[in-house]
Design a protein around this motif. Structure first.
Motif, PDB file in Angstrom:
ATOM      1  N   ARG A   9      -5.351  16.372 -40.503  1.00 57.86           N
ATOM      2  CA  ARG A   9      -4.596  15.568 -39.531  1.00 57.86           C
ATOM      3  C   ARG A   9      -3.791  14.655 -40.225  1.00 57.86           C
ATOM      4  O   ARG A   9      -4.304  14.037 -41.055  1.00 57.86           O
ATOM      5  N   PRO A  16       6.674   9.941 -31.532  1.00 54.87           N
ATOM      6  CA  PRO A  16       7.143  11.607 -31.466  1.00 54.87           C
ATOM      7  C   PRO A  16       8.647  11.753 -31.448  1.00 54.87           C
ATOM      8  O   PRO A  16       9.341  10.856 -30.808  1.00 54.87           O
ATOM      9  N   ASN A  17       9.242  12.776 -32.047  1.00 60.83           N
ATOM     10  CA  ASN A  17      10.643  13.164 -32.030  1.00 60.83           C
ATOM     11  C   ASN A  17      11.350  11.992 -32.714  1.00 60.83           C
ATOM     12  O   ASN A  17      12.471  11.947 -32.443  1.00 60.83           O
ATOM     13  N   ARG A  43      -1.970  18.923 -38.881  1.00 55.27           N
ATOM     14  CA  ARG A  43      -1.609  18.602 -37.539  1.00 55.27           C
ATOM     15  C   ARG A  43      -0.801  17.057 -37.318  1.00 55.27           C
ATOM     16  O   ARG A  43      -1.898  16.332 -38.244  1.00 55.27           O
ATOM     17  N   ASP A  45      -0.312  13.617 -35.739  1.00 55.03           N
ATOM     18  CA  ASP A  45      -0.248  12.526 -34.770  1.00 55.03           C
ATOM     19  C   ASP A  45       0.582  11.560 -34.779  1.00 55.03           C
ATOM     20  O   ASP A  45       0.698  10.755 -35.647  1.00 55.03           O
ATOM     21  N   ASN A  48       2.279   7.592 -30.502  1.00 54.33           N
ATOM     22  CA  ASN A  48       2.004   7.522 -29.145  1.00 54.33           C
ATOM     23  C   ASN A  48       0.640   8.189 -29.225  1.00 54.33           C
ATOM     24  O   ASN A  48       0.052   8.000 -28.245  1.00 54.33           O
ATOM     25  N   LYS A  49       0.066   8.887 -30.071  1.00 51.11           N
ATOM     26  CA  LYS A  49      -1.204   9.477 -30.136  1.00 51.11           C
ATOM     27  C   LYS A  49      -2.378   8.510 -30.306  1.00 51.11           C
ATOM     28  O   LYS A  49      -3.348   8.199 -29.827  1.00 51.11           O
ATOM     29  N   HIS A  50      -2.086   8.051 -31.570  1.00 51.41           N
ATOM     30  CA  HIS A  50      -3.313   7.153 -32.242  1.00 51.41           C
ATOM     31  C   HIS A  50      -2.982   5.709 -31.851  1.00 51.41           C
ATOM     32  O   HIS A  50      -3.779   4.789 -31.919  1.00 51.41           O
ATOM     33  N   LYS A  51      -1.974   5.431 -31.252  1.00 52.15           N
ATOM     34  CA  LYS A  51      -1.438   3.941 -30.750  1.00 52.15           C
ATOM     35  C   LYS A  51      -1.535   2.856 -31.753  1.00 52.15           C
ATOM     36  O   LYS A  51      -1.851   1.574 -31.537  1.00 52.15           O
ATOM     37  N   ALA A  52      -1.717   3.085 -32.990  1.00 49.16           N
ATOM     38  CA  ALA A  52      -1.555   2.121 -34.038  1.00 49.16           C
ATOM     39  C   ALA A  52      -0.953   2.415 -35.295  1.00 49.16           C
ATOM     40  O   ALA A  52      -1.018   2.782 -36.223  1.00 49.16           O
ATOM     41  N   ARG A 197      21.117   4.730 -32.082  1.00 49.21           N
ATOM     42  CA  ARG A 197      20.131   4.928 -31.139  1.00 49.21           C
ATOM     43  C   ARG A 197      19.620   3.647 -30.408  1.00 49.21           C
ATOM     44  O   ARG A 197      19.292   3.583 -29.166  1.00 49.21           O
ATOM     45  N   MET A 198      19.784   2.372 -31.229  1.00 53.06           N
ATOM     46  CA  MET A 198      19.297   1.176 -30.667  1.00 53.06           C
ATOM     47  C   MET A 198      20.586   0.468 -29.786  1.00 53.06           C
ATOM     48  O   MET A 198      20.417  -0.563 -28.939  1.00 53.06           O
TER      49      MET A 198
ATOM     50  N   ARG C  47      -6.836   0.506 -30.720  1.00 56.34           N
ATOM     51  CA  ARG C  47      -5.865   0.777 -29.313  1.00 56.34           C
ATOM     52  C   ARG C  47      -5.909  -0.657 -28.597  1.00 56.34           C
ATOM     53  O   ARG C  47      -4.924  -1.057 -28.119  1.00 56.34           O
ATOM     54  N   SER C  50      -3.558  -2.837 -29.903  1.00 54.33           N
ATOM     55  CA  SER C  50      -2.221  -2.648 -29.635  1.00 54.33           C
ATOM     56  C   SER C  50      -1.691  -3.164 -28.428  1.00 54.33           C
ATOM     57  O   SER C  50      -0.617  -3.587 -28.194  1.00 54.33           O
ATOM     58  N   GLY C 165      15.240   8.571 -27.742  1.00 49.57           N
ATOM     59  CA  GLY C 165      16.289   8.345 -28.656  1.00 49.57           C
ATOM     60  C   GLY C 165      17.709   8.056 -28.028  1.00 49.57           C
ATOM     61  O   GLY C 165      18.820   8.405 -28.459  1.00 49.57           O
ATOM     62  N   PRO C 167      20.166   5.089 -26.195  1.00 50.46           N
ATOM     63  CA  PRO C 167      20.128   3.690 -26.209  1.00 50.46           C
ATOM     64  C   PRO C 167      19.524   2.878 -25.025  1.00 50.46           C
ATOM     65  O   PRO C 167      19.982   3.300 -23.955  1.00 50.46           O
ATOM     66  N   SER C 297      -5.933  13.283 -24.564  1.00 49.32           N
ATOM     67  CA  SER C 297      -4.955  13.713 -25.636  1.00 49.32           C
ATOM     68  C   SER C 297      -5.492  14.248 -26.999  1.00 49.32           C
ATOM     69  O   SER C 297      -5.087  15.362 -27.187  1.00 49.32           O
ATOM     70  N   TYR C 298      -6.780  13.707 -27.279  1.00 48.77           N
ATOM     71  CA  TYR C 298      -7.234  14.360 -28.418  1.00 48.77           C
ATOM     72  C   TYR C 298      -7.958  15.709 -28.134  1.00 48.77           C
ATOM     73  O   TYR C 298      -8.476  16.335 -28.973  1.00 48.77           O
ATOM     74  N   PHE C 341       4.621   9.189 -22.980  1.00 49.52           N
ATOM     75  CA  PHE C 341       4.304   9.198 -24.256  1.00 49.52           C
ATOM     76  C   PHE C 341       3.718  10.728 -24.489  1.00 49.52           C
ATOM     77  O   PHE C 341       3.724  11.289 -25.583  1.00 49.52           O
TER      78      PHE C 341
END
Ligand code: NA
Ligand code: NA
Lengths: 333, 180, 425
Positions: A9, A16-17, A43, A45, A48-52, A197-198, C47, C50, C165, C167, C297-298, C341
């Motif tokens: 992983r 993502p994306n 895989r 991650d 969004n998944k691990h949040k860190a 994109r910003m 988490r 964050s 993505g 603006p 999610s996991y 998300f």
């Protein structure tokens, strides 16, 4: 045990994306899977998944993830020397930096820094030269930096702070509003490849060229123990895939920057593309050199890395000047 | 038992006062930063980082205080019509089976998390940012310790309810809620 | 499968009446350890961190503080009552004032927890005092307090802009008309309901003469209005970011109460303790929800959703309708941030392949997610209001009250679906 399957992983800093940066890790994982004929899968991650987003170093160090995709300068707070493997102001451009990594001792120095954490670090894709940022007002002299509130992280922020600018932290979600309403005066982001994109081009009239992040290189991290547990062929596959994906990201960065710049110029012809005047550039460079010299006195490894970067740049730049630069100069009016 | 309840209650009340102070300091900090930036064009990333340090400590420690005050929100469709003893059973069950395990686990992993920052001497990566990241990371295990205390308080006071002994700071009695 | 078990167990414990935050966290631990092992929870400190360093969330305690100051010093009550009287003492006057104040708050922040709690603290007591139909009072507050999600600046739009993505500026612009539509619908609903069933929302008694009324109104409305304008003004003039403006609001509220002579140090102590409690309640729910989402999610539940969409055949409209239904259904159970998300990244490639206008799609999603705040059983706005409502107000009362507002949101969603070029500019 040629049939044994390896499932790894990877945690990445990006969401993502996320374009370009995110494509690099995806490409790497795809190549690993194809080259190993499905024996080795990774895989990914996203944040969004691990949040860190900035926990990748810890994740890879502890082995919670076997791999990470991020940027070395994010770990500056953990190990001061980590920042130099991404980029330094007035440092080498992408092609020079690649030469340094693979043939000029860069990989060895990176190993020296990361070994103590049980992490292997590899180049992870180059952004090419980054832009100096979106400014609400023109910069004509060093005086104009006095009190300029600019979102610019890390070392470059420190340099500008010495010239009187006020580096500032604004959450990325509030940057657009803050720049639009002059809560801040300028924002440094990446370059055309990711800035559009910003939406900054809709609200700031000046787009300045860069000096602070020439050829910034992202980073693949691999947990040393996990790597050692791989059979030799999969180790080779992983190494090749990382290198190929990193190179591909550089090509993609160039491509998307070119495309986006064209559409920017077409749709927003009023945006003024500027470079800082010579006097400003000289002041920044002087400050930058002083700071780097100060760093070098702190720690022998820092001194060694900075010397290597500097010596290599001086040597290779002569060739860059005689080849690329001379060639490009031929097109000047 | 009532003595230990009183002691725990006292400790957590002090914690609650600390949180109130942190909250006022946070507001003052943010306000100060805005004034300095707008009127004096002065920005300090260290002060900016202090904002979220205060914010984080305030709500993390506040979770224990809020639990002792029984102000964590519940879905009370059925809870409302239950007898005091049934409520006590649910609170004891919830504390032992749901709240305590996760809190202890966060305490355990949070300790490693703070230690990691301490041993690496981690600090802010931004110019003028705050050093010693381990301090704010320590909020996670520390707040978990206080939360364990508060959970103990809930368990003990609900046991008293089951035994029919009146206690101070009785649980499942919303004090003043809504009238704030 | 794991996802389903997670939902069922959590629902059961929630309905037993144990606290929402610890139910989320505790059930996630049990299911997570059973399915994935205990190591997964080594992520929890990251988490939590964050959330701790999310400076946008810092607005939550400060707006709550502002709300409680206004409430405790009696300023809010006066504001709402006077403005209700100004509406000529019509049925539903306080409710309409609530919608107006909610809209103003929404335009100054994107933090739903803060608005709902502030409104719950400020206007619920006033409505209850005036014998309002309880579900309607609760519904108006939840719905107006949630407006911040669609009316810019909005956190949902910022997150969607990042994930998709697109603006953020474009999204803010596109959200203005849909947001105003909601406000108009809510207001019309209250006006009409007040005419049909005046008993539900009795008008405030007006005994004063026109002149007295105007003087009183000036005294009561202008200062708090100034406060709200200062908050908004500080954002629009660039003095402060939206988050920072909440500190200006908090300090301003204290200054106002000093001006009105209702300030005291003991009151300040009381107010800050209340703020700590309400804030910690909100953030405990957030931390519990992040544990919940982590296990969800996991455990690979998101891949089931992904496969579902990738296998789906059909054109643009089939995709949009199924996507909207799926988000709406998931919204009954999971938090909007998690949907943004987990689900949106899965939908995005399909939407791009089908050549769907992403700004429009993002507005559809955010309108849909806005609804998820209000849908029982896991609607966050409902929890937040429950947290500050009087003890005797039942969860079912709040559940009942939001139904008409959820229906109105769905109607607006359908309007945006049907007339994209008119409503999103
Ligand atoms: Na908003
Ligand atoms: Na919901």
């Amino acid at each position: 045990d040629n049939d044994k399957k390896y499932r790894w992983r990877l945690a990445e800093t990006w969401g993502p994306n996320f374009p370009i940066f995110g494509d690099a890790s995806k490409n790497m994982a795809r190549m690993v899977k194809e080259m190993s004929n499905g024996r080795f899968t990774i895989r990914i991650d996203s944040a969004n998944k691990h949040k860190a987003a900035l926990g990748i170093f810890d994740f890879v160090k502890s082995g919670q993830y076997q791999m990470g995709h991020s940027a070395s300068y994010y770990w500056k707070g953990k190990d001061f020397n980590a920042q130099f493997f991404t980029t330094i102001p007035f440092g080498m451009i992408a092609s020079e930096r690649h030469a340094w990594f693979y043939y000029g001792g860069g990989m060895e120095l990176m190993k020296k820094v990361y070994d103590q954490y049980g992490i292997m670090s590899f180049p992870g894709g180059n952004t090419g030269n980054q832009m100096g940022g979106w400014f609400q007002k023109e910069i004509n002299s060093v005086e104009d930096f006095k009190g300029l509130k600019i979102r610019i992280p890390g070392f470059a922020g420190e340099v500008l702070a010495k010239l009187g600018a006020k580096p500032i932290n604004i959450p990325s979600g509030e940057l657009y509003t803050a720049l639009e309403r002059n809560t801040i005066d300028a924002v440094e982001w990446v370059g055309p490849s990711l800035d559009l994109r910003m939406g900054f081009h809709k609200i700031a009239p000046y787009y300045y060229t860069g000096w602070h992040e020439p050829g910034a290189e992202l980073q693949f991290m691999v947990n040393q123990k996990a790597y050692d547990s791989l059979p030799k062929d999969l180790q080779a596959i992983l190494t090749v895939a990382m290198k190929a994906a990193a190179y591909d990201m550089y090509a993609q960065s160039m491509h998307v920057s070119g495309e986006n710049l064209a559409s920017l110029k077409k749709d927003y012809p009023d945006i003024k593309m500027r470079s800082f005047p010579k006097s400003v550039m000289n002041a920044i460079k002087q400050t930058n050199d002083d700071l780097l010299n100060e760093f070098a006195t702190k720690d022998p490894v820092t001194a060694e890395i900075l010397k290597s970067l500097n010596d290599y740049k001086n040597q290779i730049r002569a060739w860059t000047d005689l080849s690329e630069k001379a060639y490009l100069d031929n097109f000047d009016e | 038992m009532n003595t230990s309840l009183k002691i725990i209650s006292k400790i957590i009340d002090i914690l609650g006062n600390l949180c109130s102070l942190l909250m006022l300091l946070m507001i003052a900090n943010v306000f100060y930063d805005v004034i300095m930036r707008y009127f004096f064009n002065d920005v300090s990333i260290g002060m900016q980082e202090l904002e979220w340090h205060l914010f984080a400590a305030m709500f993390m420690f506040g979770i224990a205080y809020t639990l002792k005050e029984d102000a964590h929100v519940r879905v009370d469709i059925f809870y409302d019509v239950m007898s005091a003893k049934k409520k006590a059973v649910i609170n004891i069950f919830g504390s032992v089976a749901l709240a305590l395990p996760i809190t202890l686990l966060i305490l355990y992993y949070g300790y490693d998390y703070a230690l990691e920052a301490y041993s690496m001497g981690e600090g802010s990566g931004d110019p003028g940012g705050l050093p010693h990241r381990w301090i704010v990371r320590s909020v996670i295990p520390l707040a978990s310790c206080f939360l364990v205390l508060a959970i103990l308080h809930v368990i003990l006071s609900n046991i008293q309810i089951l035994r029919g002994i009146p206690t101070l700071g009785v649980h499942n009695k919303y004090k003043n809620q809504g009238e704030l | 499968m794991t996802g389903l078990v997670l939902f069922v167990v959590a629902l059961f414990c929630l309905f037993l009446g144990y606290s929402v935050a610890f139910t989320f966290a505790g059930v996630s631990l049990i299911v997570g350890v059973a399915v994935l092992g205990v190591d997964l929870f080594a992520f929890m400190p990251y988490r939590i961190m964050s959330i701790m360093k999310n400076t946008i969330l810092m607005a939550v305690p400060m707006f709550i503080f502002m709300g409680i100051v206004l409430q405790k010093t009696g300023l809010a009550e006066r504001l709402l009552e006077s403005s209700a009287k100004l509406f000529g003492g019509i049925s539903g006057g306080v409710a309409i004032s609530t919608i107006i104040v909610g809209t103003l708050l929404a335009a100054s922040t994107g933090v739903v927890g803060a608005s709902v709690v502030a409104m719950g603290v400020i206007s619920l007591p006033v409505m209850l005092k005036n014998n309002y139909h309880q579900p309607t009072a609760a519904g108006v507050i939840c719905a107006s307090g949630t407006l911040g999600q669609i009316i810019p600046p909005s956190i949902i739009l910022i997150i969607l802009g990042d994930v998709m993505g697109v603006p953020v500026g474009d999204l803010f612009q596109a959200a203005v008309i849909p947001g105003m539509l909601l406000v108009i619908f809510y207001t019309l609903y209250i006006l009409v309901l007040g005419q049909i069933k005046p008993d539900l929302m009795p008008p405030i008694e007006v005994t004063e003469s026109k002149r007295e009324l105007m003087v009183q109104a000036l005294k009561d409305i202008v200062p708090p209005l100034v406060l709200i304008l200062v908050v908004l003004g500080s954002i629009f003039s660039g003095v402060a970011t939206p988050t920072e403006s909440s500190a200006i609001g908090a300090v301003g509220a204290i200054m106002l109460s000093m001006f009105y002579g209702t300030f005291s140090l003991s009151k300040l102590h009381e107010i800050s303790k209340e703020t700590v409690k309400v804030t910690s309640m909100v953030f405990a729910v957030l931390i519990g929800a992040t544990a919940f989402a982590m296990v969800f999610s996991y455990s690979g539940s998101e891949y089931i959703i992904e496969d579902f969409f990738l296998d789906m055949s059909g054109g643009k409209w089939t995709f949009i309708i199924i996507a909207m239904l799926a988000i709406l259904l998931l919204g009954f159970f999971i938090d909007f941030i998690e949907i943004a998300f987990l689900v949106v990244p899965i939908l995005l490639p399909v939407a791009i392949a089908l050549d769907i206008n992403l700004v429009w799609f993002a507005i559809l999603i955010s309108m849909n997610l806005q609804t998820s705040f209000l849908t029982p059983p896991f609607g966050f706005s409902l929890f937040y209001l429950k947290g500050v409502a009087p003890k005797w107000m039942k969860t079912t009362t709040i559940y009942k009250g939001v139904i008409p507002f959820v229906i109105m949101q769905i109607i607006v969603l359908l309007l945006i679906l049907s007339f994209p070029e008119h409503l999103i500019m």
